[in-house]
Write a protein that holds these residues in place. Structure first.
Motif, PDB file in Angstrom:
ATOM      1  N   PHE A 242       0.845  -1.188   0.000  1.00 19.38           N
ATOM      2  CA  PHE A 242       0.000   0.000   0.000  1.00 19.38           C
ATOM      3  C   PHE A 242       0.887   1.246   0.000  1.00 19.38           C
ATOM      4  O   PHE A 242       2.052   1.198   0.420  1.00 19.38           O
ATOM      5  N   LEU A 243       0.316   2.364  -0.441  1.00 22.94           N
ATOM      6  CA  LEU A 243       1.015   3.643  -0.324  1.00 22.94           C
ATOM      7  C   LEU A 243       1.274   3.942   1.144  1.00 22.94           C
ATOM      8  O   LEU A 243       2.362   4.386   1.532  1.00 22.94           O
ATOM      9  N   THR A 244       0.265   3.699   1.966  1.00 28.39           N
ATOM     10  CA  THR A 244       0.415   3.890   3.406  1.00 28.39           C
ATOM     11  C   THR A 244      -0.608   3.046   4.144  1.00 28.39           C
ATOM     12  O   THR A 244      -1.691   2.752   3.629  1.00 28.39           O
ATOM     13  N   VAL A 245      -0.232   2.648   5.358  1.00 28.30           N
ATOM     14  CA  VAL A 245      -1.152   2.021   6.304  1.00 28.30           C
ATOM     15  C   VAL A 245      -1.047   2.832   7.591  1.00 28.30           C
ATOM     16  O   VAL A 245       0.052   2.980   8.139  1.00 28.30           O
ATOM     17  N   GLN A 246      -2.162   3.375   8.058  1.00 27.62           N
ATOM     18  CA  GLN A 246      -2.156   4.253   9.215  1.00 27.62           C
ATOM     19  C   GLN A 246      -3.031   3.673  10.322  1.00 27.62           C
ATOM     20  O   GLN A 246      -4.121   3.166  10.070  1.00 27.62           O
ATOM     21  N   ARG A 247      -2.543   3.785  11.547  1.00 22.94           N
ATOM     22  CA  ARG A 247      -3.320   3.382  12.711  1.00 22.94           C
ATOM     23  C   ARG A 247      -3.931   4.650  13.315  1.00 22.94           C
ATOM     24  O   ARG A 247      -3.218   5.515  13.803  1.00 22.94           O
ATOM     25  N   ILE A 248      -5.251   4.758  13.242  1.00 23.20           N
ATOM     26  CA  ILE A 248      -5.941   5.982  13.642  1.00 23.20           C
ATOM     27  C   ILE A 248      -6.533   5.808  15.033  1.00 23.20           C
ATOM     28  O   ILE A 248      -7.392   4.939  15.250  1.00 23.20           O
ATOM     29  N   PRO A 249      -6.111   6.609  16.008  1.00 16.24           N
ATOM     30  CA  PRO A 249      -6.694   6.518  17.348  1.00 16.24           C
ATOM     31  C   PRO A 249      -8.115   7.089  17.346  1.00 16.24           C
ATOM     32  O   PRO A 249      -8.357   8.167  16.817  1.00 16.24           O
ATOM     33  N   ILE A 262     -10.626   5.715  23.110  1.00 12.47           N
ATOM     34  CA  ILE A 262     -11.528   4.637  23.461  1.00 12.47           C
ATOM     35  C   ILE A 262     -10.923   3.325  22.978  1.00 12.47           C
ATOM     36  O   ILE A 262     -10.050   3.331  22.106  1.00 12.47           O
ATOM     37  N   PRO A 263     -11.318   2.184  23.540  1.00 11.73           N
ATOM     38  CA  PRO A 263     -10.635   0.918  23.252  1.00 11.73           C
ATOM     39  C   PRO A 263     -10.987   0.311  21.900  1.00 11.73           C
ATOM     40  O   PRO A 263     -11.510  -0.797  21.798  1.00 11.73           O
ATOM     41  N   TYR A 264     -10.693   1.063  20.866  1.00  7.43           N
ATOM     42  CA  TYR A 264     -10.865   0.613  19.480  1.00  7.43           C
ATOM     43  C   TYR A 264      -9.675   1.118  18.680  1.00  7.43           C
ATOM     44  O   TYR A 264      -9.109   2.172  18.974  1.00  7.43           O
ATOM     45  N   THR A 265      -9.331   0.392  17.638  1.00  4.37           N
ATOM     46  CA  THR A 265      -8.290   0.821  16.706  1.00  4.37           C
ATOM     47  C   THR A 265      -8.858   0.780  15.298  1.00  4.37           C
ATOM     48  O   THR A 265      -9.481  -0.208  14.903  1.00  4.37           O
ATOM     49  N   LEU A 266      -8.658   1.848  14.536  1.00 11.50           N
ATOM     50  CA  LEU A 266      -9.052   1.897  13.131  1.00 11.50           C
ATOM     51  C   LEU A 266      -7.791   1.860  12.285  1.00 11.50           C
ATOM     52  O   LEU A 266      -6.924   2.722  12.409  1.00 11.50           O
ATOM     53  N   ILE A 267      -7.687   0.848  11.436  1.00 12.80           N
ATOM     54  CA  ILE A 267      -6.544   0.725  10.529  1.00 12.80           C
ATOM     55  C   ILE A 267      -6.999   1.144   9.134  1.00 12.80           C
ATOM     56  O   ILE A 267      -7.963   0.606   8.596  1.00 12.80           O
ATOM     57  N   PHE A 268      -6.293   2.107   8.570  1.00  6.74           N
ATOM     58  CA  PHE A 268      -6.621   2.655   7.254  1.00  6.74           C
ATOM     59  C   PHE A 268      -5.490   2.346   6.287  1.00  6.74           C
ATOM     60  O   PHE A 268      -4.318   2.579   6.592  1.00  6.74           O
ATOM     61  N   ALA A 269      -5.835   1.790   5.129  1.00 10.23           N
ATOM     62  CA  ALA A 269      -4.834   1.451   4.113  1.00 10.23           C
ATOM     63  C   ALA A 269      -5.308   1.935   2.749  1.00 10.23           C
ATOM     64  O   ALA A 269      -6.481   1.770   2.399  1.00 10.23           O
ATOM     65  N   THR A 270      -4.398   2.530   1.991  1.00  8.56           N
ATOM     66  CA  THR A 270      -4.748   3.036   0.660  1.00  8.56           C
ATOM     67  C   THR A 270      -3.533   3.001  -0.251  1.00  8.56           C
ATOM     68  O   THR A 270      -2.384   2.996   0.211  1.00  8.56           O
ATOM     69  N   ARG A 271      -3.804   2.988  -1.558  1.00 12.51           N
ATOM     70  CA  ARG A 271      -2.755   3.120  -2.565  1.00 12.51           C
ATOM     71  C   ARG A 271      -2.866   4.435  -3.320  1.00 12.51           C
ATOM     72  O   ARG A 271      -2.067   4.693  -4.219  1.00 12.51           O
ATOM     73  N   ARG A 272      -3.848   5.250  -2.969  1.00 14.61           N
ATOM     74  CA  ARG A 272      -4.115   6.478  -3.735  1.00 14.61           C
ATOM     75  C   ARG A 272      -3.772   7.721  -2.913  1.00 14.61           C
ATOM     76  O   ARG A 272      -4.132   7.830  -1.736  1.00 14.61           O
TER      77      ARG A 272
END
Length: 397
Positions: A242-249, A262-272
């Motif tokens: 991927f272009l980037t993979v980000q861990r978003i709090p 809060i006790p959740y993790t959002l992982i975002f991945a994109t090539r654009r």
């Protein structure tokens, strides 16, 4: 001790607190329920990320449809998604947004995808299947259309397999991943699964290594174990080109002048790149708005607001120095390339507009100049306000 997981025992706590004013008061300080988290997350993604990203897709004049595949469960967001789609269709460069909600009747995984009859709506609607059950047919149906996938890989008693996710990793059409992980689900469902031979084998296959096994030895520090397993899953996605993979709090306003994770993790991945810029602005706006709302009505609201502006000014100044130092050191020739490189290491801290303000200040100060392929003939007086793109060459002092 404060209850961090009210969504899993909310009904019991409500029944116990009925008629008890003291417990009702205490419940106001509990963390938001799962339904509240999912509703807030969907609304934020739709308004701050999905709609702007769809506009950027439409601007290319290549994509006329974008699918939002939502497998998070809980309450869906049909009406807001329909309203957003109608507004996008009215633009000069229109695009259609189709919202498909995955709803499985059972939390148990079906081994064979052919065991259920999957009916796909023509535009937006509900698909009565989980992602592992619907993936093959759904990806064939949407073909090469752009798509955003919001999924929970650890929602069931058995997590997604590598085979469940690999079609998304390998998809050549625009593919945006938003993978939500509930830390409570990792603790209550995934950890027991990993302690079985079949579970250990499946998780090793998902991550493509078995280094995660050392985390199970530290049973006394549950937070460390959950963070480690989440991080191992995050690292496995980073290896998928991927272009980037980000861990978003994910944050919530929990008390006056208090914003907490809060006790959740959002992982975002994109090539654009346009998806990256849209999500960066969405995260930045999300965090800033939460802090602003947390100050509403507090006795020292003006003081807190002034401190917030001071911190923003400090962040902007740090961004100025970072762009200047990295531009000089690596002699970047094009602003979009330099902006992306700085943004990747400072994701979600400053908006695209603030990045462009920084390069304008650097141009005006003489720290860098730009050689334009074509001068602005429409309004030469606005030459200094132009933002360099791929058509401009940066020359550093």
């Amino acid at each position: 001790m404060q209850n961090l997981w009210p969504e899993f025992d909310n009904e019991q706590s409500l029944s116990e607190s009925a008629g008890c004013a003291q417990k009702q008061s205490a419940s106001q300080h509990l963390r938001p329920t799962e339904q509240v988290v999912l509703s807030a997350l969907r609304e934020w993604l739709l308004q701050e990320y999905i709609v702007p990203y769809c506009r950027s897709l439409a601007a290319t004049r290549i994509f006329r449809r974008c699918y939002w595949i939502d497998g998070l469960g809980g309450n869906n967001i049909f009406q807001p998604a329909l309203s957003a789609s109608q507004e996008l269709a009215k633009k000069n460069k229109p695009i259609s947004l189709h919202y498909l909600a995955l709803e499985s009747k059972s939390s148990k995984r079906k081994e064979a995808s052919g065991a259920i009859n999957i009916i796909f709506p023509k535009e937006s609607g509900i698909i009565r299947a989980s992602w592992p059950e619907a993936a093959h047919s759904l990806l064939q149906t949407i073909d090469q259309a752009a798509a955003i996938f919001t999924l929970n890989p650890f929602a069931s008693s058995a997590p997604f397999t590598f085979e469940d996710l690999s079609p998304l990793y390998q998809r050549t059409a625009p593919t945006e991943l938003c993978l939500l992980i509930s830390h409570k689900q990792v603790e209550s469902r995934i950890l027991p699964f990993l302690r079985t031979p079949s579970g250990a084998t499946a998780f090793t296959s998902l991550l493509r290594n078995d280094r995660w096994k050392s985390l199970l030895a530290d049973s006394l520090d549950m937070k460390h174990t959950i963070d480690g397993l989440t991080g191992a899953f995050f690292d496995s996605i980073q290896q998928q080109h991927f272009l980037t993979v980000q861990r978003i709090p994910l944050l919530m306003h929990t008390a006056p002048a208090v914003v907490e994770p809060i006790p959740y993790t959002l992982i975002f991945a994109t090539r654009r790149q346009d998806s990256l810029l849209s999500m960066n602005d969405a995260v930045c706006a999300y965090h800033r708005l939460l802090h602003e709302k947390s100050l509403e009505g507090v006795l020292t609201e003006a003081w807190f607001a002034a401190k917030q502006l001071e911190r923003l000014a400090e962040v902007t100044q740090q961004l100025y120095q970072c762009v200047l130092q990295q531009g000089r050191a690596q002699r970047y020739r094009r602003w979009p390339d330099l902006r992306q490189q700085v943004l990747l290491t400072n994701f979600g801290q400053c908006t695209l507009h603030e990045y462009d303000q920084v390069i304008q200040k650097l141009l005006q100060s003489g720290e860098v100049r730009c050689e334009w392929r074509q001068k602005s003939v429409e309004n030469p007086e606005l030459e200094e306000q132009r933002i360099p793109g791929n058509e401009g060459i940066l020359l550093w002092k």
